[in-house]
Motif scaffolding. Structure first.
Motif, PDB file in Angstrom:
ATOM      1  N   ARG A  13     -21.628  -7.179   3.295  1.00  0.00           N
ATOM      2  CA  ARG A  13     -22.228  -8.506   3.269  1.00  0.00           C
ATOM      3  C   ARG A  13     -21.364  -9.427   2.404  1.00  0.00           C
ATOM      4  N   GLY A  14     -21.055 -10.583   2.925  1.00  0.00           N
ATOM      5  CA  GLY A  14     -20.258 -11.560   2.183  1.00  0.00           C
ATOM      6  C   GLY A  14     -18.758 -11.376   2.327  1.00  0.00           C
ATOM      7  N   PHE A  15     -18.328 -10.409   3.145  1.00  0.00           N
ATOM      8  CA  PHE A  15     -16.898 -10.133   3.301  1.00  0.00           C
ATOM      9  C   PHE A  15     -16.147 -11.354   3.825  1.00  0.00           C
ATOM     10  N   ALA A  16     -16.649 -11.971   4.875  1.00  0.00           N
ATOM     11  CA  ALA A  16     -15.969 -13.133   5.464  1.00  0.00           C
ATOM     12  C   ALA A  16     -15.905 -14.287   4.473  1.00  0.00           C
ATOM     13  N   ALA A  17     -16.988 -14.507   3.742  1.00  0.00           N
ATOM     14  CA  ALA A  17     -17.008 -15.582   2.747  1.00  0.00           C
ATOM     15  C   ALA A  17     -15.987 -15.311   1.641  1.00  0.00           C
ATOM     16  N   GLU A  18     -15.855 -14.060   1.232  1.00  0.00           N
ATOM     17  CA  GLU A  18     -14.874 -13.714   0.201  1.00  0.00           C
ATOM     18  C   GLU A  18     -13.452 -13.909   0.719  1.00  0.00           C
ATOM     19  N   CYS A  19     -13.213 -13.575   1.980  1.00  0.00           N
ATOM     20  CA  CYS A  19     -11.887 -13.815   2.581  1.00  0.00           C
ATOM     21  C   CYS A  19     -11.562 -15.304   2.566  1.00  0.00           C
ATOM     22  N   ARG A  20     -12.516 -16.123   2.953  1.00  0.00           N
ATOM     23  CA  ARG A  20     -12.297 -17.587   2.953  1.00  0.00           C
ATOM     24  C   ARG A  20     -12.049 -18.094   1.542  1.00  0.00           C
ATOM     25  N   ARG A  21     -12.813 -17.588   0.571  1.00  0.00           N
ATOM     26  CA  ARG A  21     -12.649 -18.020  -0.827  1.00  0.00           C
ATOM     27  C   ARG A  21     -11.247 -17.685  -1.327  1.00  0.00           C
ATOM     28  N   GLN A  22     -10.791 -16.466  -1.070  1.00  0.00           N
ATOM     29  CA  GLN A  22      -9.464 -16.061  -1.543  1.00  0.00           C
ATOM     30  C   GLN A  22      -8.351 -16.834  -0.828  1.00  0.00           C
ATOM     31  N   ALA A  23      -8.515 -17.082   0.455  1.00  0.00           N
ATOM     32  CA  ALA A  23      -7.520 -17.867   1.191  1.00  0.00           C
ATOM     33  C   ALA A  23      -7.445 -19.288   0.633  1.00  0.00           C
ATOM     34  N   ARG A  24      -8.589 -19.868   0.319  1.00  0.00           N
ATOM     35  CA  ARG A  24      -8.621 -21.222  -0.253  1.00  0.00           C
ATOM     36  C   ARG A  24      -7.922 -21.246  -1.611  1.00  0.00           C
ATOM     37  N   LEU A  25      -8.187 -20.242  -2.450  1.00  0.00           N
ATOM     38  CA  LEU A  25      -7.536 -20.178  -3.761  1.00  0.00           C
ATOM     39  C   LEU A  25      -6.020 -20.026  -3.630  1.00  0.00           C
ATOM     40  N   ALA A  26      -5.579 -19.190  -2.691  1.00  0.00           N
ATOM     41  CA  ALA A  26      -4.140 -18.994  -2.494  1.00  0.00           C
ATOM     42  C   ALA A  26      -3.481 -20.281  -2.013  1.00  0.00           C
ATOM     43  N   ALA A  27      -4.144 -20.997  -1.099  1.00  0.00           N
ATOM     44  CA  ALA A  27      -3.596 -22.260  -0.587  1.00  0.00           C
ATOM     45  C   ALA A  27      -3.517 -23.300  -1.699  1.00  0.00           C
ATOM     46  N   GLU A  28      -4.539 -23.376  -2.535  1.00  0.00           N
ATOM     47  CA  GLU A  28      -4.524 -24.325  -3.656  1.00  0.00           C
ATOM     48  C   GLU A  28      -3.405 -23.988  -4.627  1.00  0.00           C
ATOM     49  N   SER A  29      -3.203 -22.715  -4.881  1.00  0.00           N
ATOM     50  CA  SER A  29      -2.139 -22.283  -5.787  1.00  0.00           C
ATOM     51  C   SER A  29      -0.772 -22.649  -5.211  1.00  0.00           C
ATOM     52  N   ASP A  30      -0.585 -22.412  -3.913  1.00  0.00           N
ATOM     53  CA  ASP A  30       0.690 -22.751  -3.273  1.00  0.00           C
ATOM     54  C   ASP A  30       0.961 -24.247  -3.341  1.00  0.00           C
ATOM     55  N   ARG A  31      -0.059 -25.051  -3.095  1.00  0.00           N
ATOM     56  CA  ARG A  31       0.120 -26.516  -3.138  1.00  0.00           C
ATOM     57  C   ARG A  31       0.455 -26.987  -4.542  1.00  0.00           C
ATOM     58  N   GLY A  32      -0.072 -26.303  -5.544  1.00  0.00           N
ATOM     59  CA  GLY A  32       0.121 -26.735  -6.922  1.00  0.00           C
ATOM     60  C   GLY A  32       1.421 -26.265  -7.542  1.00  0.00           C
ATOM     61  N   ASN A  33       2.209 -25.486  -6.821  1.00  0.00           N
ATOM     62  CA  ASN A  33       3.419 -24.943  -7.405  1.00  0.00           C
ATOM     63  C   ASN A  33       4.612 -25.225  -6.490  1.00  0.00           C
ATOM     64  N   GLY A  34       4.992 -26.481  -6.434  1.00  0.00           N
ATOM     65  CA  GLY A  34       6.089 -26.906  -5.573  1.00  0.00           C
ATOM     66  C   GLY A  34       7.409 -26.240  -5.911  1.00  0.00           C
ATOM     67  N   ALA A  35       7.672 -26.039  -7.204  1.00  0.00           N
ATOM     68  CA  ALA A  35       8.940 -25.429  -7.606  1.00  0.00           C
ATOM     69  C   ALA A  35       9.035 -24.003  -7.079  1.00  0.00           C
ATOM     70  N   LEU A  36       7.951 -23.255  -7.149  1.00  0.00           N
ATOM     71  CA  LEU A  36       7.969 -21.892  -6.642  1.00  0.00           C
ATOM     72  C   LEU A  36       8.165 -21.880  -5.128  1.00  0.00           C
ATOM     73  N   MET A  37       7.503 -22.782  -4.435  1.00  0.00           N
ATOM     74  CA  MET A  37       7.643 -22.831  -2.982  1.00  0.00           C
ATOM     75  C   MET A  37       9.070 -23.200  -2.574  1.00  0.00           C
TER      76      MET A  37
END
Length: 64
Positions: A13-37
């Motif tokens: 229960r909640g697996f799909a929601a947790e996948c979406r949450r982690q994907a959102r966090l990873a995307a936010e992290s990628d957007r916030g770190n232009g030098a790393l990208m």
């Protein structure tokens, strides 16, 4: 004996929601770190065909 396919595997229960949450966090992290990208893009561009071993071989070739 019944064998379940991958699509029939029960999820917690909640697996799909947790996948979406982690994907959102990873995307936010990628957007916030232009030098790393930019660094990762440049490193990927160094790979002639996407194979790390061939990049090392290409660097070992004499230039000139």
């Amino acid at each position: 004996m019944t064998v379940l396919g991958a699509s029939a595997t029960p999820k917690r229960r909640g697996f799909a929601a947790e996948c979406r949450r982690q994907a959102r966090l990873a995307a936010e992290s990628d957007r916030g770190n232009g030098a790393l990208m930019r660094f990762m893009d440049m490193a990927f561009d160094d790979l002639p065909d996407g194979d790390p071993s061939s990049a090392a071989a290409a660097r070992a070739q004499p230039r000139g």
